[in-house]
Design an enzyme around this catalytic site. Sequence first.
Site, PDB file in Angstrom:
ATOM      1  CG  HIS A  96       4.369  -4.090   3.182  1.00  0.00           C
ATOM      2  ND1 HIS A  96       3.830  -4.763   2.116  1.00  0.00           N
ATOM      3  CD2 HIS A  96       3.867  -4.690   4.292  1.00  0.00           C
ATOM      4  CE1 HIS A  96       3.044  -5.740   2.579  1.00  0.00           C
ATOM      5  NE2 HIS A  96       3.052  -5.716   3.888  1.00  0.00           N
ATOM      6  CG  ASP A 123       2.736  -6.349  -1.672  1.00  0.00           C
ATOM      7  OD1 ASP A 123       2.806  -5.557  -2.615  1.00  0.00           O
ATOM      8  OD2 ASP A 123       3.452  -6.279  -0.646  1.00  0.00           O
ATOM      9  CG  HIS A 125       5.712  -4.838  -5.086  1.00  0.00           C
ATOM     10  ND1 HIS A 125       4.759  -3.914  -4.722  1.00  0.00           N
ATOM     11  CD2 HIS A 125       6.303  -4.363  -6.214  1.00  0.00           C
ATOM     12  CE1 HIS A 125       4.767  -2.905  -5.585  1.00  0.00           C
ATOM     13  NE2 HIS A 125       5.690  -3.152  -6.509  1.00  0.00           N
ATOM     14  CG  HIS A 140       8.928  -0.384   0.467  1.00  0.00           C
ATOM     15  ND1 HIS A 140       7.903   0.382  -0.064  1.00  0.00           N
ATOM     16  CD2 HIS A 140       9.890  -0.441  -0.491  1.00  0.00           C
ATOM     17  CE1 HIS A 140       8.241   0.757  -1.298  1.00  0.00           C
ATOM     18  NE2 HIS A 140       9.431   0.285  -1.573  1.00  0.00           N
ATOM     19  CG  ASP A 226       1.698  -3.083  -0.477  1.00  0.00           C
ATOM     20  OD1 ASP A 226       1.135  -2.082  -0.957  1.00  0.00           O
ATOM     21  OD2 ASP A 226       2.921  -3.299  -0.613  1.00  0.00           O
ATOM     22  CG  ASP A 228       1.690  -2.157  -3.808  1.00  0.00           C
ATOM     23  OD1 ASP A 228       1.383  -3.361  -3.711  1.00  0.00           O
ATOM     24  OD2 ASP A 228       2.828  -1.724  -3.497  1.00  0.00           O
TER      25      ASP A 228
END
Length: 304
Positions: A96, A123, A125, A140, A226, A228
């Site tokens: 990222h 994301d 995060h 990232h 992203d 994740d």
Amino acid sequence: QVVALVGVPTDIGAGHRGASMGPEALRVAQLGEKLRRRGMEVVDRGNLHGPMNPWQPPEDGYRHLPEVIAWNLAVHTAIHQELQAGRLPIMLGGDHCLAIGSISAVARHCHEQERKLRVLWLDAHADFNTSQVTPSGNIHGMPVACLCGNGPRELVEIGDRVPAVTPDVFRQIGIRSVDEGEKRLVRQAKMDIYDMRHIDEVGMKRTMEEALEGLDENTHLHVSFDVDFLDPSIAPGVGTTVRGGPTYREAQLCMEMIADTGRLGSLDIVELNPAYDKRNRTARLAVELVESLFGKSTLMREPD
Ligand code: ARG
Ligand code: MN
Ligand code: MN
Ligand code: MN
């Protein structure tokens, strides 16, 4: 509308090796073919080139800063070129940190075309760390801060102006892991964060209505996806899994509601890590979701 695939095979900003295999995994999962089947013209630009991952510890709070700069300069140039030619770029990451290059290019394009910019940051995060507060030194975890002017000079200055964007262009969705120092920073910057608690409380439909509010004909919508973002039970093929993410249906609704706006102008698909995956299922899921992002739906629906 012509879609341009730009592969960026590096894991230079990540804490795990393997995101460098993301572009090929997405091609193997037939990203280009699936979009063509939806009637789009797709050109695959192949992969950008850059330095190898030297796998060194952080220096002054940053891991691999010179290499991260080199990759992001290449991304900025390539993505800006596609936008200038009127194409819709899809950056196939890569980790990222590469969003510094892609989003600075989108922001520059928007300045040149006098368009407004909205960035949807899907994301687990917030990626708003700085060298002072990062627990890892992995860049990232810092792209949003860098784009907002908080980071090393060479990354902050990649675009046509500093900062490339202001925090108010972002809507962060699916967030469930923010580091202690990072929490203060997102608060200070008044980042618009729709965390998992918000999604639990009001549902994905209301969340997306809020995140998409205020778009008009002159808004360029960039999606930074992203992988994740997704719950690890459906998307194990990422380095930084965090449990408690959106389900398959919530993710589909998110993508379909973005598609309905008709404003999508550019996309990043990042952090896909085939080394952690099973039979490329996470890449196949990402491709399925991107089909929805480009308008695939079960029925022909009346706009409401
Ligand atoms: N917040 C953690 C860090 O800064 C993890 C960041 C993960 N970022 C990502 N793009 N997967 O090290
Ligand atoms: Mn445009
Ligand atoms: Mn993440
Ligand atoms: Mn991220």
